[in-house]
Design an enzyme around this catalytic site. Structure first.
Site, PDB file in Angstrom:
ATOM      1  N   TRP A 357       5.253   0.888  -7.255  1.00 41.09           N
ATOM      2  CA  TRP A 357       5.979  -0.322  -7.672  1.00 41.09           C
ATOM      3  C   TRP A 357       5.299  -0.987  -8.863  1.00 41.09           C
ATOM      4  O   TRP A 357       5.853  -1.892  -9.476  1.00 41.09           O
ATOM      5  CB  TRP A 357       6.116  -1.306  -6.513  1.00 41.09           C
ATOM      6  CG  TRP A 357       4.836  -1.976  -6.083  1.00 41.09           C
ATOM      7  CD1 TRP A 357       3.764  -1.380  -5.478  1.00 41.09           C
ATOM      8  CD2 TRP A 357       4.496  -3.353  -6.217  1.00 41.09           C
ATOM      9  NE1 TRP A 357       2.781  -2.303  -5.224  1.00 41.09           N
ATOM     10  CE2 TRP A 357       3.194  -3.531  -5.658  1.00 41.09           C
ATOM     11  CE3 TRP A 357       5.136  -4.476  -6.735  1.00 41.09           C
ATOM     12  CZ2 TRP A 357       2.543  -4.753  -5.621  1.00 41.09           C
ATOM     13  CZ3 TRP A 357       4.492  -5.704  -6.698  1.00 41.09           C
ATOM     14  CH2 TRP A 357       3.212  -5.835  -6.152  1.00 41.09           C
ATOM     15  N   GLU A 488      -2.969  -5.586   0.877  1.00 45.93           N
ATOM     16  CA  GLU A 488      -3.113  -4.491   1.839  1.00 45.93           C
ATOM     17  C   GLU A 488      -4.299  -4.687   2.782  1.00 45.93           C
ATOM     18  O   GLU A 488      -4.576  -3.809   3.606  1.00 45.93           O
ATOM     19  CB  GLU A 488      -3.222  -3.164   1.093  1.00 45.93           C
ATOM     20  CG  GLU A 488      -1.937  -2.809   0.373  1.00 45.93           C
ATOM     21  CD  GLU A 488      -2.084  -1.633  -0.584  1.00 45.93           C
ATOM     22  OE1 GLU A 488      -1.046  -1.090  -1.005  1.00 45.93           O
ATOM     23  OE2 GLU A 488      -3.231  -1.281  -0.929  1.00 45.93           O
ATOM     24  N   LYS A 601      -6.793  -8.967  -0.826  1.00 46.44           N
ATOM     25  CA  LYS A 601      -7.057  -7.911  -1.817  1.00 46.44           C
ATOM     26  C   LYS A 601      -6.434  -8.256  -3.163  1.00 46.44           C
ATOM     27  O   LYS A 601      -7.029  -8.029  -4.215  1.00 46.44           O
ATOM     28  CB  LYS A 601      -6.502  -6.580  -1.309  1.00 46.44           C
ATOM     29  CG  LYS A 601      -6.728  -5.405  -2.246  1.00 46.44           C
ATOM     30  CD  LYS A 601      -6.096  -4.131  -1.691  1.00 46.44           C
ATOM     31  CE  LYS A 601      -6.316  -2.951  -2.618  1.00 46.44           C
ATOM     32  NZ  LYS A 601      -5.638  -1.727  -2.132  1.00 46.44           N
ATOM     33  N   GLN A 602      -5.210  -8.749  -3.121  1.00 45.67           N
ATOM     34  CA  GLN A 602      -4.517  -9.100  -4.366  1.00 45.67           C
ATOM     35  C   GLN A 602      -3.510 -10.204  -4.118  1.00 45.67           C
ATOM     36  O   GLN A 602      -3.167 -10.503  -2.976  1.00 45.67           O
ATOM     37  CB  GLN A 602      -3.813  -7.886  -4.951  1.00 45.67           C
ATOM     38  CG  GLN A 602      -2.545  -7.463  -4.230  1.00 45.67           C
ATOM     39  CD  GLN A 602      -1.870  -6.267  -4.883  1.00 45.67           C
ATOM     40  OE1 GLN A 602      -2.244  -5.139  -4.656  1.00 45.67           O
ATOM     41  NE2 GLN A 602      -0.878  -6.531  -5.711  1.00 45.67           N
TER      42      GLN A 602
END
Length: 769
Positions: A357, A488, A601-602
């Site tokens: 993505w 994630e 994580k992000q």
């Protein structure tokens, strides 16, 4: 974090050879042309640690999945852009002693990547075990003008001896991927031939049956004069080569120029490959190294004309942004809609070189702003061509009525990722593909793409969302259970805010598109109703119910949308309180420890707030950023850019600059200790966004470009180029002054600091804050 790359505005420079950094440098100094790429491996033999890698766009192998516990819906393979024939190889002997920097005494070493002209150079002085000392210089490029050609010029100077320098150029197809699941080699030989200084090798992939022919031609010189010594050929399975011994006196220089061509069955019939390879080699031979390079250099200068970003008074930041732009243009040119952008491009094997993505979320904006409309359209058409596969993918998971779930990882439309918490649950990727359609049309004005391509994709994705939610009697809301968001470090959660928000937004946008088609393309819309068996009344009625009744986890005390249900049950300890010995946590902690922690994580919830900033007040933007940013470890390469843009929007200029520098120099400084297995190509699109949308404050609203720019404290000025609906603008920010130069004939309508203006063709306009 490693900071051994020398800061330079146009060049990437490594001084001194550090074997422990060699794999990192092999990634950093990679070169490519959109059709193929090459890691910065040495031409001569190297016995030290190295990841040999040459990769060809679209040529892949379906490596059988290796899992301990098979689950229904798992893909049978992981597609990989595979390591292919080593075309750069030139073994070198000095008076019978092999030149090998793993065994020689190195007196000096310099590696340099000239980004302005697309040239990789290397020079070193080394002393061999026999006492012979040599100075070696090499230059290499893969042509962005003639994308089937690569060229090498390699010279060895005898510094303290007389004798024989032996060159042995070769093509070696006996290669394998380090990440091969079963230690399997993916190539078999079809044919080979070698005659004096010209050779060819044709290989075929197992299973997928792609064929690739690689050809080479070489010529050797002594002090610039063609060498006349005898050429001896060698040939065995998956290998063709030649050897030429050149007599030298002390101070003489022996040079070899090696020209290579690569052609594949992706573009030609198998029966024509050898002929096409010979024609390409003949083109290269006729032109020669210098003329090939001149055309290649000219093409690069043209690319920089429309994509360069300039920064005054900050060499590290300047080098970083140009490096990101350079690698993006090396990876994808947009000429072939069958191709897409892998997270590592042509620079390494991790992630298989296939499509995530990332393309829609992070790369599309770069190509929208710097390339022709066709380039971005091809990225969208790639997904439309895979629509049927996405429908089949959803069917495997139990969905029906032509609902589509686009794969998390793919090269041909089939899902090939097999971590269940991502393959089955990271479904926000569907939303990114829908958003890319909106983003493309909002930027280009090409609404006709919706009829029918965009609509067909949106309909199938909307049908997926409609089936993926379920009604909660307890909450009296629609909920989304068992998902993984962009973060994630949280798996199998309920009601991830970003996923739920993307579902609702997609349904709303699809309803808008339906109204547009009914008004402007009524006959086509009637055909689409029949083709896709679309019961407009019943399906859209359910969509509207979902839109009106979707559940979003909310913390009333903090006035925050939560990343998912139960997020505040975690112990909320800021990243700043973590000892450095625990970072990066994905390399220091167990997975159990990570999942129970609050660390992100992000950008996750902030991803939605970035994309849909107009849905939130400035107070909401600030409140969410202040809560989530301190908990984010940015161990995804895709994270810092979003934080940089939001920080700029809020007015946190120092934080915006900090996050920009992190994304811009992510690979150059090996921030996350993972550059050795390849560059983070797709995050480089995010770097461009962090500059243009962050420092430039650029958006597209009401069919025009708007800017809310600022100048980081230590910079004297910045400027960038942007293409928009036939207009080519150059914008410059200086202290309290913003300038737009219109390099096209067409008038541009813009808004700067909420001041609407027009900039006539071939004119300049200044704005004061």
């Amino acid at each position: 974090m490693k900071e051994y790359i020398i800061h330079n505005e146009w060049k990437i420079i490594e001084e001194g050879f550090r074997p422990e950094n060699n794999r990192i440098s092999e990634s950093i100094f990679s070169i490519g042309n959109g059709k193929m790429g090459q890691r910065a491996n040495f031409e001569e033999k190297y016995s030290g640690d190295s990841l040999q890698g040459a990769y060809i766009a679209g040529i892949y192998y379906p490596d059988k999945t290796r899992v301990g516990w098979w689950k229904n819906g798992y893909p049978e393979y992981f597609a990989k852009i595979i390591n292919s024939t080593n075309w750069i190889g030139i073994n070198v002997l000095v008076n019978g002693q092999e030149l090998d920097l793993g065994k020689a005494k190195i007196h000096s070493f310099r590696r340099e990547l000239d980004m302005q002209h697309g040239l990789l150079s290397r020079s070193f002085e080394a002393e061999l075990p026999n006492g012979n000392r040599v100075k070696v210089t090499s230059q290499r490029f893969v042509s962005i003008d003639d994308t089937e050609i690569g060229a090498i010029r390699y010279s060895v100077k005898a510094l303290n001896f007389s004798g024989v320098i032996t060159f042995s150029p070769y093509l070696n197809g006996d290669v394998m991927n380090e990440d091969s699941n079963y230690d399997e080699k993916f190539w078999v030989e079809v044919e080979r031939e070698i005659s004096k200084n010209e050779g060819y090798l044709t290989l075929e992939t197992l299973k997928t049956k792609f064929q690739v022919t690689t050809g080479m031609y070489f010529q050797s010189f002594r002090n610039g004069t063609p060498a006349q010594e005898e050429i001896v050929n060698a040939s065995h399975e998956k290998y063709v080569g030649a050897t030429q011994k050149i007599e030298v006196a002390e101070g003489d220089e022996a040079t070899i120029e090696k020209l290579a061509a690569t052609v594949s069955s992706l573009n030609y019939k198998n029966t024509d490959l050898l002929q096409k390879a010979k024609a390409a080699v003949a083109r290269a031979q006729k032109a020669g190294f210098d003329k090939l390079f001149e055309k290649h250099k000219t093409k690069w200068l043209q690319i920089w004309e429309t994509s360069d970003i300039k920064i005054e008074d900050d060499t590290a930041a300047q080098q970083g942004i140009r490096y990101n732009i350079f690698q993006l243009n090396q990876t994808y040119t947009g000429e072939d809609e069958r191709l897409n952008i892998g997270p590592k491009g042509f620079t390494g094997e991790k992630y298989g070189g296939v499509t995530y993505w990332d393309t829609e979320a992070y790369c599309l904006p770069f190509f929208l702003g710097t390339s022709s409309i066709e380039v971005s359209r091809h990225l969208l058409m790639y997904r439309h061509k895979h629509l049927q596969k996405a429908i089949e993918n959803a069917e495997k998971l139990g969905f029906n009525c032509n609902a589509a779930l686009y794969p998390m990882v793919t090269i041909n439309g089939e899902e090939c990722h097999n971590e269940w918490e991502i393959t089955f649950e990271e479904i926000h990727r569907n939303g990114a593909i829908a958003y890319a359609i909106f983003n493309y049309i909002n930027y280009t004005g090409d609404k006709e793409y919706l009829a029918p391509y965009g609509f067909e994709v949106l309909l199938a994705i909307s049908r997926f969302w409609s089936q993926r939610v379920n009604w909660s009697e307890e909450k009296q809301k629609f909920v989304m259970l068992g998902v993984t968001g962009p973060n994630e470090y949280e798996n199998n959660v309920n009601n991830n805010f970003h996923t739920n928000y993307m579902a609702v937004w997609t349904l709303k946008y699809t309803l808008e598109v339906i109204d547009y088609l009914k008004k402007d393309f009524p006959f086509l819309f009637d055909e689409l109703l029949k083709k896709w068996k679309f019961n407009e009344l019943s399906e859209t009625t359910r969509w509207r119910k979902i839109i009106e009744n979707m559940y979003f986890p909310f913390d009333a005390k903090r006035q925050l949308f939560l990343q998912q249900d139960g997020f505040t049950d975690k112990e909320l300890i800021p990243v700043s309180k973590l000892s450095k010995k625990h970072r990066p946590i994905n390399q220091k902690w167990s997975w159990d420890h990570i999942l129970r922690s609050c660390y992100i994580k992000q950008a996750d919830t902030l991803q939605s707030i970035f994309w849909f900033e107009d849905d939130f007040s400035m107070d909401q933007l600030k409140r969410h950023f202040d809560f989530y940013e301190p908990l984010t470890v940015h161990e995804s390469s895709l994270s810092p850019c979003v934080h940089s843009i939001l920080a700029a929007k809020i007015g946190y200029e120092k934080k915006s600059y900090e996050m920009y520098l992190r994304t811009a120099r992510l690979d150059l400084d090996d921030y996350n200790n993972d550059t050795d297995d390849g560059l983070h190509i797709t995050s480089m699109g995010g770097t461009w966004m962090s500059f243009v949308m962050g420092f430039g404050g650029m958006r597209v609203k009401n069919n025009r470009l708007t800017f809310n720019p600022f100048l980081p404290e230590k910079w004297g000025s910045w400027s960038f180029r942007i293409k928009f609906r036939g207009v080519h603008l150059e914008v410059t920010m200086q202290q309290k002054q913003f300038t737009i130069v219109n390099h096209s004939d067409q008038t541009a309508s813009v808004e700067v600091w909420n001041q609407a203006e027009t900039v006539k063709g071939n004119s300049k306009k200044e704005f004061k804050k």
